[in-house]
Design an enzyme around this catalytic site. Structure first.
Site, short mmCIF file in Angstrom:
data_model
loop_
_atom_site.label_atom_id
_atom_site.label_comp_id
_atom_site.label_asym_id
_atom_site.label_seq_id
_atom_site.Cartn_x
_atom_site.Cartn_y
_atom_site.Cartn_z
CB SER A 1 2.59 -24.38 -26.42
OG SER A 1 2.78 -23.66 -27.64
CE1 TYR B 1 1.69 -19.87 -23.46
CE2 TYR B 1 2.84 -20.18 -25.55
CZ TYR B 1 1.76 -20.44 -24.71
OH TYR B 1 0.77 -21.29 -25.13
#
Length: 327
Positions: free
Chosen positions: A186, A199
């Site tokens: 990401s 995350y």
């Protein structure tokens, strides 16, 4: 016209700096624009027959499955829900006429599942593996507020599962001296990400794992690439309406596939590269200001999510109380 020694040295230094800038810009243009546009990315059909995708029943995973099937590759779909897997498999078979296999496993269960994946794929000539399965927060929140169950799931899927799947599938690609491993990270792994701390950290692990695997895999004829997408309109991201900056999954994948083999770590989609570049530039100008701005944005998203959650709880309570009032 004569130059002093100092002026000559200055001209040489400026020329060297200008040449280096020109080379960097040229290299960037090749990787981001020219190479993908002219089709210089790796042709996956030369790597094998099968594409193996984890987290394949929605969003980016499903878009990859359809993209590879469209190119003529057979597909193995790996996810938890057998009913959804079979539905997607039937749809892909009908649309593209390729062979599709499914494997319903929960990647949070660890080594026993990785062994099942290895056994289910041992007879396949794997062209590409997409390590896509992952988990995130329900909404941005303080590290200390996130439940232990949520954190455990993120670490199991984004760290342990990505590692385990790569570990059991790379050996057969090494043996054939062909294949591609795509690890989905990401953009949050590369920029400040308060309120999504664990995350983002788990996705940063994927970047590090991928970059070091590149050096190990290259002598064995295998390409390892890390994809660091920005916002994509999927159920997981909770972005309902696609935009230029937050495309639909199929558009994102269409652009990303063209970059395979051209970069070790890439956003895949040019606007996402521009987004991360802007953040990096802002950090160079004012680190604290950039982090404050991101914190403010995340706090606003968190506030909206909490208000929505509160309204939903009130509506549920009213629904429960309604039958009692009637009685």
């Amino acid at each position: 016209m004569t130059f002093t020694c100092l002026e000559k040295v200055s001209l040489v230094v400026l020329g060297a700096i200008g040449l280096r800038i020109l080379l960097r810009v040229s290299k960037l243009a090749w990787k981001k624009l020219i190479g993908p546009s002219l089709g210089f990315g790796l042709d996956l059909r030369t790597q094998g027959r099968w594409a193996v995708i984890t987290g394949s029943t929605g969003g980016i995973g499903k878009a990859f499955a359809e993209c590879f099937a469209r190119k003529g590759l057979d597909v193995m779909l790996i996810s938890r829900c057998l009913e959804k897997l079979e539905s997607d498999a039937a749809e892909i078979r009908q649309k593209y006429g390729v062979e599709v296999r499914v494997l319903d496993v929960d990647l949070t269960e660890g080594q026993v599942v990785f062994s099942k994946i290895a056994k289910a794929t041992e007879d396949l000539e794997i062209a590409v593996v997409v390590n896509n399965a992952g988990a995130s927060y329900d909404f941005p929140d303080l590290f200390t507020n996130v439940s232990e169950e949520c954190l455990a799931r993120i670490l199991q899927l984004n760290v342990a599962a990505v590692t385990g799947v790569a570990r059991v599938l790379l050996p057969q690609m090494y043996k054939r001296k062909k294949g591609v491993l795509l690890n989905i990270s990401s953009a949050l792994a590369t920029i400040p990400s308060p309120y999504l701390t664990v995350y983002a950290a788990s996705k940063a692990y994927i970047v590090k794992l991928s970059c070091d695997l590149v050096a190990e895999a290259e002598p064995n004829g295998v390409t390892v690439q890390c994809i660091i997408p920005g916002p994509v309109a999927t159920v997981m991201s909770k972005i309902k309406k696609s935009t230029w900056m937050a495309p639909k999954a199929d558009k994102f994948v269409e652009h990303t596939v063209k970059s395979i083999g051209l970069e070790v770590c890439t956003t895949g989609y040019l606007p996402h590269f521009l987004l991360t570049s802007i953040v990096h530039i802002l950090r160079c100008i004012c680190e604290k200001g950039t982090v404050w701005l991101i914190c403010k944005t995340m706090s606003n998203i968190r506030g909206r999510a909490l208000r929505k959650q509160s309204r939903q709880l009130k509506e549920d309570m009213l629904k429960e109380e309604a039958p009692r009032i009637i009685e």
